[in-house]
Design an enzyme around this catalytic site. Structure first.
Site, PDB file in Angstrom:
ATOM      1  CB  CYS A 128      -0.978   0.030   1.169  1.00 18.36           C
ATOM      2  SG  CYS A 128      -1.341  -1.533   1.918  1.00 18.36           S
ATOM      3  NE  ARG A 157       1.660  -9.602   5.035  1.00 12.24           N
ATOM      4  CZ  ARG A 157       0.355  -9.515   4.778  1.00 12.24           C
ATOM      5  NH1 ARG A 157      -0.489 -10.379   5.324  1.00 12.24           N
ATOM      6  NH2 ARG A 157      -0.102  -8.570   3.978  1.00 12.24           N
ATOM      7  CD  GLN A 175      -0.558  -8.828   0.179  1.00 10.44           C
ATOM      8  OE1 GLN A 175      -0.001  -7.737   0.166  1.00 10.44           O
ATOM      9  NE2 GLN A 175      -1.488  -9.129   1.061  1.00 10.44           N
ATOM     10  CG  ASP A 177      -1.463  -5.619  -2.793  1.00  4.68           C
ATOM     11  OD1 ASP A 177      -2.474  -5.967  -2.182  1.00  4.68           O
ATOM     12  OD2 ASP A 177      -0.329  -5.586  -2.299  1.00  4.68           O
ATOM     13  CG  HIS A 179      -3.118  -0.130  -3.321  1.00  3.68           C
ATOM     14  ND1 HIS A 179      -2.074  -0.961  -3.667  1.00  3.68           N
ATOM     15  CD2 HIS A 179      -3.444  -0.456  -2.035  1.00  3.68           C
ATOM     16  CE1 HIS A 179      -1.780  -1.743  -2.651  1.00  3.68           C
ATOM     17  NE2 HIS A 179      -2.587  -1.459  -1.649  1.00  3.68           N
ATOM     18  CE  LYS A 258     -10.995  -7.952   6.858  1.00  9.43           C
ATOM     19  NZ  LYS A 258      -9.804  -8.805   6.871  1.00  9.43           N
ATOM     20  CG  HIS A 304      -6.078  -0.844   0.839  1.00  9.86           C
ATOM     21  ND1 HIS A 304      -4.724  -0.736   1.052  1.00  9.86           N
ATOM     22  CD2 HIS A 304      -6.627   0.263   1.420  1.00  9.86           C
ATOM     23  CE1 HIS A 304      -4.465   0.368   1.730  1.00  9.86           C
ATOM     24  NE2 HIS A 304      -5.611   0.988   1.970  1.00  9.86           N
TER      25      HIS A 304
END
Length: 428
Positions: A128, A157, A175, A177, A179, A258, A304
């Site tokens: 992000c 992670r 990921q 992702d 945005h 979310k 997101h």
């Protein structure tokens, strides 16, 4: 009284029979789940492996990369047609960035760190902040919005070693992702478009899904009023789309509510993959702005969004969902050519070259082994199509093609086979 005791005894027998049947069904499911275990199939089908030199960080083998590349290519194609721009952000950025974004306070125990030029850096656990920096890299007009960035972002992670599980729980993953930076009046339209995209992608794999709306957690950023507004926006889109959903109280991200998507696999198991998160906090923390129609700066809203969740985890789910018997379009090897003997090898090589030139993933088994063994091994590798070449095929410039698990073979011209396979692939 006799009739009463007879009924009671009959009901007891029925309950015992029901419990026994349930136990048998559960045992069958457990056995089938073990057969479809992605770690076993990943090894048997030569898709991926794990090594002690990098715990929780999978090694993808050539066939696994073929599957992975198909998933990524499909994802890119769908996002390009939906108006997304693809970006790539650094894997490692300064610690101060993560402090500014709020990830440091909420997530630093799961992050990896390094020191470069006497400055503290963190390997990104999510993408992000990088997308925010790109948005802020130039002056924006209200006419530009929505800005839709998509990124296949490699993140790390720190998961406890005891929780690592094949591709399902890893320390290094990609990921899918996205945005989006939108005006407030664009929120419902953009989220509606995301829901359509998620449905489109899941349907190609044959997945049904359940939807949850996750609300404000105890450890949240921002004001309750802003959260109420964000939750109402998401709920109104779900209502407008006519989607059934459950409310998952207190399970939102720390920066916003979310919508979570739980796909259902062939064994009826539920997997949380897709998510759509509304964020009023990060644009405020980073001073994101666009120049409005009134020629004044305004703060955008950030959305997101992920669909696979991560490439690795989605691959694990697919391996188990299909039990390794992938649809033709994502199969690591789409066809296996089996020449009956050495005298058929040259024509087999020619067939392989033409199929590969047409974009198909094809192998040829040139070993001096019995025909039955080669066919059995190709079946165990769960390859969708077997192509056998013998005297008749060489003489007539044809191929004998058989779909996996089907007994009947068809003798066809190679251009007919190419047309058939391409049609099946393009049917997605």
């Amino acid at each position: 009284m006799g009739a009463f005791f007879y009924i009671q005894k009959s009901l007891s027998r029925l309950r015992n029979t029901k419990n026994k049947l349930l136990q048998e069904v559960n045992m069958m499911k457990l056995n089938q789940a073990e057969v479809q275990n992605h770690r076993k199939l990943g090894q048997d089908l030569e898709l991926f492996t794990s090594m002690e030199e990098a715990p929780g960080m999978p090694f993808f083998l050539p066939k696994g990369m073929a599957l992975r590349n198909e998933l990524e290519g499909f994802w890119k194609k769908k996002h390009q047609s939906a108006g997304y721009q693809e970006i790539k952000t650094p894997i490692m950025m300064k610690q101060s960035l993560w402090e500014q974004s709020g990830h440091w306070d909420h997530y630093h125990e799961n992050m990896y760190f390094s020191n470069v030029d006497e400055q503290n850096y963190a390997i990104k656990p999510m993408s992000c902040p990088g997308a925010v920096l790109i948005f802020n890299s130039k002056r924006r007009s209200y006419r530009e919005l929505p800005v839709r960035y998509a990124e296949l972002g490699l993140v790390h992670r720190h998961e406890l070693s005891g929780s690592l599980n094949g591709l399902l729980r890893v320390r290094s993953f990609t990921q899918d992702d996205a945005h989006l930076f939108v005006r407030e009046d664009q929120i419902k339209t953009e989220i509606g478009g995301i829901l359509d995209l998620i449905h489109d992608i899941y349907s190609k794999f044959g997945f049904s899904y359940k939807v949850e709306l996750s609300t404000r957690p105890e450890d949240f950023m921002g004001s309750p009023e802003m959260w109420d507004k964000a939750e109402a926006s998401l709920e109104s889109v779900l209502e407008a789309k006519g989607l059934d959903y459950q409310i998952n109280h207190g399970d939102g991200a720390f920066y916003g509510p979310k919508i979570d998507f739980h796909i259902l696999d062939s064994l009826g198991r539920s997997w949380q993959c897709g998510t759509v998160q509304l964020d009023f906090q990060m644009p405020q923390k980073f001073g994101c702005a666009y120049i409005g129609e009134d020629n004044k700066p305004h703060m955008p809203v950030m959305i997101h969004r992920a669909i696979y969740g991560s490439i690795e985890r989605f691959m694990a789910i697919l391996i188990e969902h299909y039990a390794g018997e992938f649809p033709l379009w994502v199969a690591p090897v789409q066809a296996k050519i089996i020449p009956i003997s050495d005298i058929h090898a040259d024509y087999a090589a020619e067939v392989k070259q033409q199929l590969a030139a047409a974009g198909l993933r094809v192998e040829s088994d040139q070993r001096m082994e019995k025909m039955g063994l080669k066919v059995r091994e190709a079946e165990m590798q769960k390859i969708p199509y077997l192509i056998v070449i013998g005297d008749q095929e060489v003489q007539n410039q044809t191929v004998s093609i058989r779909k996996r698990k089907e007994k009947k073979s068809n003798v066809q011209k190679l251009d007919e086979v190419l047309k058939q396979l391409k049609l099946e692939i393009e049917s997605i």
